[in-house]
Design a protein around this motif. Sequence first.
Motif, short mmCIF file in Angstrom:
data_model
loop_
_atom_site.label_atom_id
_atom_site.label_comp_id
_atom_site.label_asym_id
_atom_site.label_seq_id
_atom_site.Cartn_x
_atom_site.Cartn_y
_atom_site.Cartn_z
N SER A 172 40.04 53.39 26.74
CA SER A 172 39.25 54.60 27.32
C SER A 172 38.38 54.50 28.29
N GLU A 173 38.18 55.38 29.17
CA GLU A 173 37.05 55.67 30.16
C GLU A 173 35.98 55.48 29.59
N ARG A 205 44.83 50.48 35.69
CA ARG A 205 44.44 51.68 35.54
C ARG A 205 44.56 52.80 36.68
N ASP A 206 44.48 53.92 36.14
CA ASP A 206 44.34 55.01 37.31
C ASP A 206 43.19 55.92 37.17
N ASP A 207 42.19 55.57 37.12
CA ASP A 207 40.88 56.18 37.04
C ASP A 207 39.79 55.70 37.72
N LYS A 208 38.38 56.09 37.53
CA LYS A 208 37.61 55.58 38.38
C LYS A 208 37.16 53.97 37.98
N TYR A 209 37.70 53.43 37.07
CA TYR A 209 37.62 51.97 36.67
C TYR A 209 38.83 51.11 37.20
N ARG A 247 37.98 50.85 43.37
CA ARG A 247 37.84 51.34 41.91
C ARG A 247 37.79 50.28 40.95
#
Length: 322
Positions: free
Chosen positions: A115-116, A162-166, A172
């Motif tokens: 999880s982010e 991943r496909d988020d800020k991380y 990213r």
Amino acid sequence: MTNILTPLKIKNIEIKNRIVLPPLVRFSLIDKDGFVTEELLDWYEKIAKDRVGMIIVEATCVCEEGKLRENQLGIWDDKFIEGLKKISDIGKKYEVPMLIQIHHAGFKEEIANVSEKLLDDILEKFVLAFERAKKAGFDGIEIHGAHTYLLCQLNSRMWNTRDDKYGGDFERRMYFNKTLIERTKNLFDDNFILGYRMGGNEPTLEDGIEIAKYLEKLGVDILHVSSGAPDPEFKQEVKINNFPEDFPYDWVIYMGTVIKKHVNIPVIGVRKIKTEEEASYFIENNLLDFVAVGRAMIFQPHWMVKAREDYLKRIGKKDESK
């Protein structure tokens, strides 16, 4: 000509020779509570007393959940500062600069599903660990971004899907590093070094070069090139990209020599260096700025003393530093 006894200054910190003790995790010398023991202090004093150029204190964990094993040094609470300061005091006693490696073991391939919020929390723990490291009196920090641990997992385009800020594109995937360095830049004055142990193959050497150049732009002062999260189909032990067949040493230290050509900050190379002559090969040929000697320091008492003697004997000089 530069040799293994040539000093090198990073910021205001003089490193008196080109041999580094890498962050060897001495599990047998540490209890399950993560505190510094007398046995561990004895180990670092032995190395410092022999006048190695720099010591990088072993992987020190930012939280209990991120440990490699139960008996690993901790830095997740202020209560660890007192013991860690006893280690840094040894460096000051013998005028041997000491960095401390900050570490989280990570989640392996499952990094894609973490999880982010959990990564946000771990990032905060890294920031606090950096602050404690400075309070404990170290000369700097080495971020552990190699060996398939947390930051290595995030850096790797093979593992970090991943496909988020991380995660996602290169920027990213480097978000954790970038944010951590930006949030702690106030700590890194002219008397505090920022180092980074990186994977040269992330999963390929080309990726490692790209990461090294990016870390330099972020403000990293010194790179320590080791192995990363490799492509499982990549035959590491046989060939790495254009690994020259006549290269006389291991493929991991070869990656360090290649990465040095692409950055303007000092590079430490590591892997299977056992003798003064082997270490000297890399320094005298300007292939690396520092050579890390690990297992040989454990199995050959007073390795640095003998290396100094062997070098001076080889060039026909006496040791006048005693």
